[in-house]
Design a protein around this motif. Sequence first.
Motif, PDB file in Angstrom:
ATOM      1  N   THR A 254       0.820  -1.217   0.000  1.00 52.59           N
ATOM      2  CA  THR A 254       0.000   0.000   0.000  1.00 52.59           C
ATOM      3  C   THR A 254       0.850   1.261   0.000  1.00 52.59           C
ATOM      4  O   THR A 254       0.367   2.344  -0.329  1.00 52.59           O
ATOM      5  CB  THR A 254      -0.908   0.018   1.232  1.00 52.59           C
ATOM      6  N   ARG A 267      -4.680   7.018   2.558  1.00 47.24           N
ATOM      7  CA  ARG A 267      -4.967   6.179   3.716  1.00 47.24           C
ATOM      8  C   ARG A 267      -6.186   6.658   4.490  1.00 47.24           C
ATOM      9  O   ARG A 267      -6.948   5.856   5.021  1.00 47.24           O
ATOM     10  CB  ARG A 267      -3.758   6.153   4.657  1.00 47.24           C
ATOM     11  N   GLU A 282      -4.360   0.344   3.525  1.00 50.68           N
ATOM     12  CA  GLU A 282      -3.121   0.978   3.973  1.00 50.68           C
ATOM     13  C   GLU A 282      -3.059   1.011   5.497  1.00 50.68           C
ATOM     14  O   GLU A 282      -2.019   0.687   6.094  1.00 50.68           O
ATOM     15  CB  GLU A 282      -2.987   2.385   3.399  1.00 50.68           C
TER      16      GLU A 282
END
Length: 367
Positions: A254, A267, A282
């Motif tokens: 991620t 995120r 993430e």
Amino acid sequence: MRIIIFITVLFVLFSINGTHAQGKKYIVHTVAFYNFENLFDTIKGINYDEEWTPTGLQRWTSKKYNQKLENLSKVIMQIGINEKQKDAPTFIGCCEAENLGVLEDLIKKPNLIHLDYGIIHFDSHDKRGIDVALLYQKKYFRPMNFVNIPLIIYKSKVYENDNDEKETEENRNKIEVVNNQRIFTRDILLVTGFLDGEEINILVNHWPSRSGGEKNSSSFREAAGRLDRKIMDSIYKVNPQAKIICMGDLNDGTYNKSVKEGIGAKRNKSEVKQFGVYNPFEQMANDGNSTLFYRDSGDIFDQIMVSETLIQKDYSSFRYWQAGIFNKPFMIQTTGKYKGYPRRHSVNDVGFSDHFPVYIYLIKELK
């Protein structure tokens, strides 16, 4: 997966937005992605699949093949299910499927046949002959358009495999390419259709592997991320309010440039602007969760990202709710050197996959 639930203690337990009042009803669908890890039939094809034949390295017999199908179907039917949710996923994006035939065999297994899955699949030019596909429950989703979009990448020099690799099956067929020779990899599958009457766009990916080392191959995955972004932008030009789901085995984490810059994934929801992308995996990676392991190090290569239009707070149409990694005990190796890893294929055990599947929920309030 589609169910109707009453928002009582359930949404408290699952930390749904506190503004939801008791007694409201919601439709819930599960969207999943699963790397099937070498779902080959037993027949020698035109690609490099000798290994997966009865006389090949894996001694891949009909008995083993059918056990593999049974194992995968056991997983699929349970993804995202809990004590309140009893149905299998509405969508399953998948990769490492050899052809349409293996997918047809899979959805006919006793665990899945009653769900009446449809299949959207194209043969790619991948050297190993492995493809991406989308399975969907016909009673909930009506596909309107679908296309395979090739990722066109080149390598400017010959290189040899090194020891910084993760996909051992691909490493056996090491990639050697000369100046300006195209590297054939998996296409990106784009499917547009109607989920209970609402338009949804789904991209299914299996990005180029780390064969040759992470650094040597990173530009290929960065190109894949940019192509996903280009596809999303083209969708938005037609419909600025389009709802887009981007999923796949990205062979990157991620945090990698391919995801953070190529796609532009964020995120935190608060960071996502119009036409932006939210990546719930993430934070899960930061919390120490994994979908695969290599040399005792875990990572999340399997990800599902959603467009800004799916994280708005108005639940009058489908919105993202939650994400998860499906890793039940029966899918995990319990002994030996790889204890705690996904229970993959070995000489003595057909196993499931070297990846855990991932999923998200979409919800919509019923009027």
